[in-house]
Design a protein around this motif. Structure first.
Motif, PDB file in Angstrom:
ATOM      1  N   THR A 142       0.865  -1.186   0.000  1.00 31.18           N
ATOM      2  CA  THR A 142       0.000   0.000   0.000  1.00 31.18           C
ATOM      3  C   THR A 142       0.897   1.230   0.000  1.00 31.18           C
ATOM      4  O   THR A 142       1.891   1.257   0.714  1.00 31.18           O
ATOM      5  CB  THR A 142      -0.862   0.001   1.288  1.00 31.18           C
ATOM      6  N   CYS A 143       0.532   2.209  -0.790  1.00 29.99           N
ATOM      7  CA  CYS A 143       1.347   3.425  -0.883  1.00 29.99           C
ATOM      8  C   CYS A 143       1.410   4.129   0.479  1.00 29.99           C
ATOM      9  O   CYS A 143       0.380   4.450   1.067  1.00 29.99           O
ATOM     10  CB  CYS A 143       0.771   4.371  -1.937  1.00 29.99           C
ATOM     11  N   LEU A 144       2.624   4.344   0.965  1.00 31.22           N
ATOM     12  CA  LEU A 144       2.799   5.001   2.263  1.00 31.22           C
ATOM     13  C   LEU A 144       2.450   6.486   2.202  1.00 31.22           C
ATOM     14  O   LEU A 144       2.333   7.142   3.222  1.00 31.22           O
ATOM     15  CB  LEU A 144       4.252   4.848   2.743  1.00 31.22           C
ATOM     16  N   LEU A 145       2.287   7.003   0.986  1.00 29.87           N
ATOM     17  CA  LEU A 145       1.995   8.436   0.857  1.00 29.87           C
ATOM     18  C   LEU A 145       0.520   8.724   0.620  1.00 29.87           C
ATOM     19  O   LEU A 145       0.019   9.759   1.027  1.00 29.87           O
ATOM     20  CB  LEU A 145       2.825   9.042  -0.279  1.00 29.87           C
ATOM     21  N   CYS A 146      -0.191   7.817  -0.093  1.00 34.14           N
ATOM     22  CA  CYS A 146      -1.588   8.149  -0.411  1.00 34.14           C
ATOM     23  C   CYS A 146      -2.552   6.975  -0.201  1.00 34.14           C
ATOM     24  O   CYS A 146      -3.730   7.102  -0.520  1.00 34.14           O
ATOM     25  CB  CYS A 146      -1.687   8.649  -1.853  1.00 34.14           C
ATOM     26  N   ASP A 147      -2.058   5.855   0.320  1.00 34.00           N
ATOM     27  CA  ASP A 147      -2.901   4.685   0.631  1.00 34.00           C
ATOM     28  C   ASP A 147      -3.451   3.945  -0.593  1.00 34.00           C
ATOM     29  O   ASP A 147      -4.233   3.009  -0.447  1.00 34.00           O
ATOM     30  CB  ASP A 147      -4.080   5.055   1.556  1.00 34.00           C
ATOM     31  N   LEU A 195       4.486   1.949  -2.404  1.00 34.10           N
ATOM     32  CA  LEU A 195       4.420   3.243  -3.075  1.00 34.10           C
ATOM     33  C   LEU A 195       3.647   3.017  -4.367  1.00 34.10           C
ATOM     34  O   LEU A 195       3.877   2.009  -5.049  1.00 34.10           O
ATOM     35  CB  LEU A 195       5.853   3.706  -3.387  1.00 34.10           C
ATOM     36  N   CYS A 196       2.724   3.940  -4.709  1.00 35.45           N
ATOM     37  CA  CYS A 196       1.977   3.753  -5.958  1.00 35.45           C
ATOM     38  C   CYS A 196       2.789   4.353  -7.104  1.00 35.45           C
ATOM     39  O   CYS A 196       3.738   5.120  -6.880  1.00 35.45           O
ATOM     40  CB  CYS A 196       0.591   4.390  -5.856  1.00 35.45           C
ATOM     41  N   ALA A 197       2.414   4.017  -8.309  1.00 34.38           N
ATOM     42  CA  ALA A 197       3.186   4.458  -9.475  1.00 34.38           C
ATOM     43  C   ALA A 197       3.224   5.978  -9.561  1.00 34.38           C
ATOM     44  O   ALA A 197       4.274   6.566  -9.840  1.00 34.38           O
ATOM     45  CB  ALA A 197       2.578   3.851 -10.737  1.00 34.38           C
ATOM     46  N   GLY A 198       2.080   6.635  -9.278  1.00 35.80           N
ATOM     47  CA  GLY A 198       2.012   8.092  -9.378  1.00 35.80           C
ATOM     48  C   GLY A 198       2.943   8.764  -8.372  1.00 35.80           C
ATOM     49  O   GLY A 198       3.731   9.648  -8.724  1.00 35.80           O
ATOM     50  N   CYS A 199       2.876   8.313  -7.114  1.00 32.78           N
ATOM     51  CA  CYS A 199       3.718   8.929  -6.081  1.00 32.78           C
ATOM     52  C   CYS A 199       5.199   8.635  -6.353  1.00 32.78           C
ATOM     53  O   CYS A 199       6.057   9.480  -6.110  1.00 32.78           O
ATOM     54  CB  CYS A 199       3.327   8.419  -4.695  1.00 32.78           C
ATOM     55  N   LYS A 200       5.489   7.440  -6.882  1.00 31.86           N
ATOM     56  CA  LYS A 200       6.884   7.091  -7.171  1.00 31.86           C
ATOM     57  C   LYS A 200       7.437   8.022  -8.251  1.00 31.86           C
ATOM     58  O   LYS A 200       8.564   8.503  -8.170  1.00 31.86           O
ATOM     59  CB  LYS A 200       6.957   5.632  -7.625  1.00 31.86           C
TER      60      LYS A 200
HETATM   61 ZN   LIG Z   1       0.632   7.059  -3.730  1.00 37.77          ZN
END
Ligand SMILES: [Zn+2]
Ligand SMILES: [Zn+2]
Length: 242
Positions: free
Chosen positions: A26-31, A40-45
């Motif tokens: 799960t993305c640690l920045l946006c869930d 981390l999701c692709a967008g946040c990465k």
């Molecule tokens: Zn994210």
């Protein structure tokens, strides 16, 4: 950077495989769901403030007009003691948030993610060091915090880059005033005599690892004692250059 962490089915990857099955990434920045096994999701990465256009000696951002990999004016005037700094990112949001969470909250997931990101950044290095030395904490600081963030980062990095961690060659022998309260000159003086090489590292080329490099005073002092002990080349790796 091709964005694809290598999935090696090695014995030391089993804890990770089991963990991913129990707790899907799960993305640690946006869930949002993580990408390719990362927290981390692709967008946040994609949106991280990567330090792509930076001085190779100190990792400070270069002016847009400067040639790639050119040495900054400050390093040309007074080269630092270390030979190179590789920073994953500039010290901006959201990497600042990740580093803060790493130090003060769920450190394991953050350490793993930051270690993975650094490993991906460093995977294409042509001249690899023979040893990674996490910047040591003073024992008093260690007992307050309960862990050394540089060592936690070093574990996934060492595993993925196949470079051993050297944790017992240097130690911090003097507790210092927190560097954030001091200016550059005082930082340097504050660190004088802070580290000791307890055993000469079996390497000509080492990488010092820390979470954040600010003025480089800590890395510079550690480089000084390592070079005095006979290490020829000292690089510095960090998640962020402030
Ligand atoms: Zn994210
Ligand atoms: Zn520089």
């Amino acid at each position: 950077m091709d964005g694809k962490p290598k999935q090696r089915l090695q014995v030391d990857d089993w804890p990770r495989i089991i963990q991913q099955w129990l707790y899907p990434p799960t993305c640690l920045l946006c869930d949002a769901p993580g990408t390719q096994g990362w927290d981390l999701c692709a967008g946040c990465k994609n949106d991280l403030p990567y330090a792509r256009h930076a001085c190779p000696r100190c990792a400070s951002p270069l002016p847009a007009a400067a040639a790639p990999d050119s040495t900054c004016g400050r390093c040309q005037k007074k080269p630092p003691r270390f030979d190179a700094v590789i920073a994953l990112c500039h010290y901006q949001e959201p990497i600042r948030h990740l580093l803060h969470a790493f130090k003060f909250q769920h450190r394991h997931a953050c350490a793993r993610l930051l270690g993975d990101l650094l490993a991906e950044r460093l995977a294409t290095l042509t001249e690899k060091p023979q040893l990674i030395i996490p910047v040591p904490l003073h024992p008093q600081r260690y007992s307050e915090r309960g862990f050394n963030q540089a060592l936690e980062l070093g574990r996934p990095l060492s595993r993925q880059l196949h470079i051993p961690l050297g944790t017992h060659y240097c130690r911090r022998i003097r507790a210092t005033i927190p560097q954030t309260e001091l200016n550059i000159e005082l930082r340097r003086r504050n660190l004088r005599g802070a580290f000791q090489v307890t055993e000469k590292p079996p390497a000509d080329h080492v990488a010092l690892l820390d979470d954040i490099v600010t003025t480089g005073a800590t890395a510079g002092e550690l480089t000084r004692v390592l070079k005095r002990a006979g290490v020829a080349r000292v690089d510095v790796w960090c998640c962020a250059k402030a």
